[in-house]
Design an enzyme around this catalytic site. Structure first.
Site, PDB file in Angstrom:
ATOM      1  N   HIS A 274       0.879  21.336 -67.203  1.00 48.67           N
ATOM      2  CA  HIS A 274       0.646  21.316 -65.762  1.00 48.67           C
ATOM      3  C   HIS A 274       1.453  22.389 -65.037  1.00 48.67           C
ATOM      4  O   HIS A 274       0.985  22.982 -64.057  1.00 48.67           O
ATOM      5  CB  HIS A 274       1.011  19.933 -65.218  1.00 48.67           C
ATOM      6  CG  HIS A 274       0.817  19.794 -63.745  1.00 48.67           C
ATOM      7  ND1 HIS A 274      -0.418  19.832 -63.148  1.00 48.67           N
ATOM      8  CD2 HIS A 274       1.730  19.633 -62.733  1.00 48.67           C
ATOM      9  CE1 HIS A 274      -0.281  19.683 -61.835  1.00 48.67           C
ATOM     10  NE2 HIS A 274       1.009  19.566 -61.559  1.00 48.67           N
TER      11      HIS A 274
ATOM     12  N   SER B 169      -1.278  21.382 -57.727  1.00 47.71           N
ATOM     13  CA  SER B 169      -0.845  20.011 -57.946  1.00 47.71           C
ATOM     14  C   SER B 169      -1.045  19.199 -56.660  1.00 47.71           C
ATOM     15  O   SER B 169      -2.148  19.157 -56.124  1.00 47.71           O
ATOM     16  CB  SER B 169       0.611  19.997 -58.421  1.00 47.71           C
ATOM     17  OG  SER B 169       1.006  18.725 -58.844  1.00 47.71           O
TER      18      SER B 169
ATOM     19  N   ASP C 256      -3.228  21.010 -69.393  1.00 49.13           N
ATOM     20  CA  ASP C 256      -2.712  20.148 -68.326  1.00 49.13           C
ATOM     21  C   ASP C 256      -3.229  18.730 -68.556  1.00 49.13           C
ATOM     22  O   ASP C 256      -4.411  18.452 -68.392  1.00 49.13           O
ATOM     23  CB  ASP C 256      -3.191  20.684 -66.973  1.00 49.13           C
ATOM     24  CG  ASP C 256      -2.631  19.905 -65.780  1.00 49.13           C
ATOM     25  OD1 ASP C 256      -2.005  18.846 -65.989  1.00 49.13           O
ATOM     26  OD2 ASP C 256      -2.831  20.360 -64.648  1.00 49.13           O
TER      27      ASP C 256
END
Length: 384
Positions: A359, A160, A326
């Site tokens: 995610h 991320s 995601d």
């Protein structure tokens, strides 16, 4: 940035040198034009540094994570956020590698941030803290790595926002890192993601207890606004399939709808819990500053939008990992990075893992991700 994972395997935590921090007096130049001095970087390490310092791996944490990647968090008491990934015999094996994880500049777990004292005023920085960027965070990390006597990192790994930091390492210090593993990230923040961040920031600033960012001086905290910001952000970390599977339209501790505005549905109660638990461990102004840093991230901006130009000289080896569900940083964004690297004949592997966890999959039990990272790092280290 995301919810701490549920641990599906027995936890064997590595020994950590917890609570480490180093303060630098030499000014740190920032992208905003200001210079910061002094500044502190808080970090943890795991494992033993080799005599030639060739086994060092830097892990970059996500938006609201911290340096306690594989050891108990001193604030929450919970195990480290990547305990299944980092430790003895694990994919990032602390029996072989020396692992470093630093709290980002602007954070609230020991590295200098808006809640710290401004040496010029003797009061908390608040909004006097300079706006920092991902590149500024990486500059601070580079100071730490130099301080530790490491000339070249074996690898930089991050998911991320941590993946963005890993990309920035490859762009800014290509000669100082051998391999890079960006996971579930992007080379720039999209308009949609900037919009989500702005909703969160406005929720914080609309809280009466925010007090123009000076809430510390008034002995209050904008907990309601920060909780709403967390709730909105958390929706982006999970997939619709995961939410439907876990909650559906199930009611929370009741047989029928209440016809009131208290949480009727389990998903509502879950989001309230996420918000309430978050405010106990995170600073509101740090949330403003770190989300702004992410919004400003655009690796190709200084190269006329040509991402390949970022990596034209001395690109490290790359292993890019994405997840099919995601939608915060979808596979197409990760593939864009791989295509840019291919365009300059850089060494790159790309893996899209089929998962319906969204995610947050990079924080959860994903055996394929573990196998890919283990294999890539072993190869980068020269092991069979």
């Amino acid at each position: 940035m995301t919810e701490a994972p549920r641990f599906l395997h027995p936890i064997k935590a590595p020994a950590a040198h917890a609570g480490l921090a180093v303060t630098f007096d030499a000014p740190l130049p920032l992208d905003c034009g200001r210079r910061m001095s002094p500044f502190t970087v808080a970090y943890t390490t795991y494992g033993t540094l080799a005599p030639d310092a060739g086994n060092a791996i830097l892990i970059c944490h996500a938006l609201t994570m911290d340096q306690f990647v594989a050891s108990d968090n001193p604030v929450t008491g919970k195990p480290g956020w990547w305990i299944d990934m980092v430790g003895p015999g694990k994919p990032i094996d602390t029996d072989r590698f020396f692992v470093i994880c630093a709290n980002v500049l602007g954070g609230c777990m020991g590295s200098t941030g808006p809640s710290d004292t401004n040496p010029d005023t003797g009061k908390p920085y608040g909004l006097d803290f300079p706006v920092v960027t991902i590149r500024d965070m990486v500059r601070a990390q580079k100071r730490l790595i130099d301080h530790l006597g490491i000339r070249r990192l074996l690898a930089v790994v991050g998911g991320s926002v941590g993946g963005m930091q890993a990309l920035q390492w490859a762009a800014t210090y290509p000669d100082h890192v051998k391999a890079v593993v960006p996971i579930a990230c992007a080379a720039r923040h999209s308009a949609q993601n900037i919009a989500f961040h702005e909703v969160g920031r406005q929720a914080i600033m609309a809280d009466p207890d925010w007090r123009g960012g000076e809430y510390q001086q008034h002995g209050v905290r904008p907990t309601k606004g920060l909780a709403v910001a967390r709730m909105a952000a958390h929706i982006t970390y999970v997939s619709e399939a995961a939410l439907q599977r876990k909650f559906g339209r199930n009611l929370q501790n009741r047989e029928a709808k209440s016809f009131r505005f208290a949480p009727d549905f389990q998903i509502e109660s879950y989001l309230h819990h996420q918000g309430a638990s978050f405010v106990d461990r995170f600073d509101a102004n740090s949330y403003l500053y770190i989300t702004r840093a992410v919004d400003y991230f655009d690796l190709a901006e200084e190269h006329g939008g040509q991402l390949s130009e970022v990596f034209r000289l001395n690109a490290p080896r790359f292993c890019i990992i994405s997840f099919s569900s995601d939608w915060l940083y979808p596979p197409v964004e990760n593939k864009r990075i791989a295509h840019a690297l291919n365009a300059v004949a850089a060494r790159v592997s790309f893996v899209e893992i089929k998962s319906d966890k969204g995610h947050d999959a990079f924080l959860l039990d994903e055996p394929e991700m573990y196998a890919v990272i283990r294999g890539f790092l072993n190869h980068a280290a020269g092991a069979p």
